[in-house]
Design an enzyme around this catalytic site. Structure first.
Site, short mmCIF file in Angstrom:
data_model
loop_
_atom_site.label_atom_id
_atom_site.label_comp_id
_atom_site.label_asym_id
_atom_site.label_seq_id
_atom_site.Cartn_x
_atom_site.Cartn_y
_atom_site.Cartn_z
N THR A 123 0.69 -1.10 0.07
CA THR A 123 -0.01 0.04 0.03
C THR A 123 0.87 1.28 -0.15
OG1 THR A 123 -1.47 1.34 1.56
CG2 THR A 123 -0.08 -0.13 2.59
N ASP A 124 0.19 2.49 -0.45
CA ASP A 124 0.96 3.72 -0.36
C ASP A 124 1.19 4.09 0.89
OD1 ASP A 124 -1.76 4.51 -0.22
OD2 ASP A 124 -1.56 5.85 -1.79
N GLU A 125 0.18 3.50 1.91
CA GLU A 125 0.33 4.14 3.29
C GLU A 125 1.38 3.97 4.10
OE1 GLU A 125 -3.29 3.70 5.56
OE2 GLU A 125 -4.52 3.08 3.72
N TYR B 229 -1.79 -0.46 11.00
CA TYR B 229 -2.03 -1.10 9.93
C TYR B 229 -0.75 -1.09 8.79
CZ TYR B 229 -3.04 -1.49 4.71
OH TYR B 229 -3.13 -1.77 3.54
N LYS C 11 2.29 -3.23 7.30
CA LYS C 11 2.66 -3.66 5.96
C LYS C 11 3.93 -3.20 5.63
CE LYS C 11 0.56 -4.70 3.03
NZ LYS C 11 0.25 -5.99 2.33
#
Length: 357
Positions: free
Chosen positions: A133-135, A165, A169
């Site tokens: 993810t870009d997060e 989260y 990741k």
């Protein structure tokens, strides 16, 4: 090719499987634990294909992973299995640590052991594609904080995760790259922006707003609603992921974005406007918008630079935000039965992620 897809009953995973079965000659093994967000109803259209198989397995179960590899003998792995909802990670981070970190470790080791035993040609062709993810990058400057051209996330952006989260990741991304560097294991990593589209579990913003609007419920907006996200139609993402696993270069990272930066309030207002046209009523749907306390540690802006995907793998998104959002809304309007079936008694679209003082 025979591809093992973990988390294949989830939102993005099911889109990947539908794409592969419908558009290629490849076979798929869907490995999924079937948590609340995994639903085999999303795969009804392909479940009878002789190129599709399902394994009800948790990636934290190493014994079962070894069995699946030996039984199905995949040529590639696309690893999408993950806990993915930020609000859930705030109130219950343990599941995110177990699935996203420990589960990824187990999968890497099971895949590496299998890979080591392959004949030379098969070993050279094998790929382990980790979908992230870009997060993991944290957040970017917001237009009200900086004038001029604003930066985008690139493949060289440093990691600075904000939530349990995104931290879990980020940890899994680091594990994947370490297995490449230390063991020579053939990995690729992709980091994507916010996905939306059909079959999305209704805890996420777009399906939550659609269903709440139709039922006359409040449409909750965190803070001022000025948080910016880059929105990617899930079927465009599925095409991109298949490009990476079949054409990507081992060891490389590819950022995948939709080129659609929107404030959360814009997204909700656009949904309301489309519903006003498709399902008109006496009042405007936007009157149901309600502002609520912001999420703890909420990132203000994400935006992906997909130049590398475009230049090296000849991929660009097909859908604009407007066309993709209309398709999404129309799908939810005609698939109310799916929506009811995937919502169990433990979640009724209530707010998650609040911290009790």
């Amino acid at each position: 090719m025979k591809i093992l897809v973990t988390g294949g009953a989830g939102f993005i995973g099911s889109a990947v499987i539908r794409y592969i079965i419908d558009n290629t000659e490849d076979s798929v093994i869907n490995l999924d634990k079937l948590t609340y967000a995994g639903n085999l109803e999303s795969l009804k259209s392909v479940e009878h294909s002789d190129r599709y198989a399902f394994e009800h397995v948790d990636i934290c179960n190493r014994t079962e992973l070894d069995r699946v590899f030996l039984m199905h003998k995949p040529d590639a792995v696309m690893h999408l299995a993950a806990e993915s909802h930020v609000d859930r990670s705030i109130t219950g981070p343990s599941d995110f640590i177990q699935t996203n970190i420990v589960g990824t470790y187990n999968l890497l080791e099971a895949a590496r052991e299998y890979w080591n035993a392959l004949a030379d040609d098969a070993k050279k062709a094998f790929r382990f594609h980790h979908i992230s993810t870009d997060e993991v990058y944290g957040d970017l400057p917001h237009p009200d904080e900086q004038e001029g051209e604003l930066p985008l996330f690139t493949e060289q952006t440093s990691y600075a995760p904000s939530s349990p989260y995104s931290a879990s990741k980020a940890s899994s991304d680091h594990l994947v790259r370490a297995w490449l560097r230390t063991y020579g294991f053939p990995t690729l990593v992709t980091n994507c922006s916010n996905n939306y589209g059909p079959f999305h579990f209704p805890e996420k913003l777009i399906p939550l707003v659609i269903l709440n609007a139709l039922e006359g419920k409040v449409l909750p907006i965190y803070g001022k609603g000025d948080q910016i996200r880059d929105w990617l139609f899930v079927e465009d993402h599925a095409r991109a992921l298949y490009k990476v696993v079949t054409k990507g270069v081992v060891g490389e990272t590819y950022n995948i974005g939709g080129h659609n930066e929107k404030q959360n309030i814009e997204v909700v207002q656009t949904i309301c406007s489309i519903l006003d046209t498709l399902v008109p009523k006496n009042t405007k749907y936007a009157e149901q918008i309600t502002y609520v306390t912001d999420r703890p540690g909420h990132d203000r802006r994400y935006a992906i630079d997909s130049t590398k995907m475009s230049a090296e793998l000849n991929w660009t998104p097909i859908e604009t935000f407007e066309t993709g959002l209309r398709k999404t809304i129309e799908w939810y309007l005609t698939n109310q039965k799916w929506c009811k079936n995937v919502q169990d008694g433990s979640y009724q679209r209530e707010r998650l992620g609040e911290i009790n003082s």
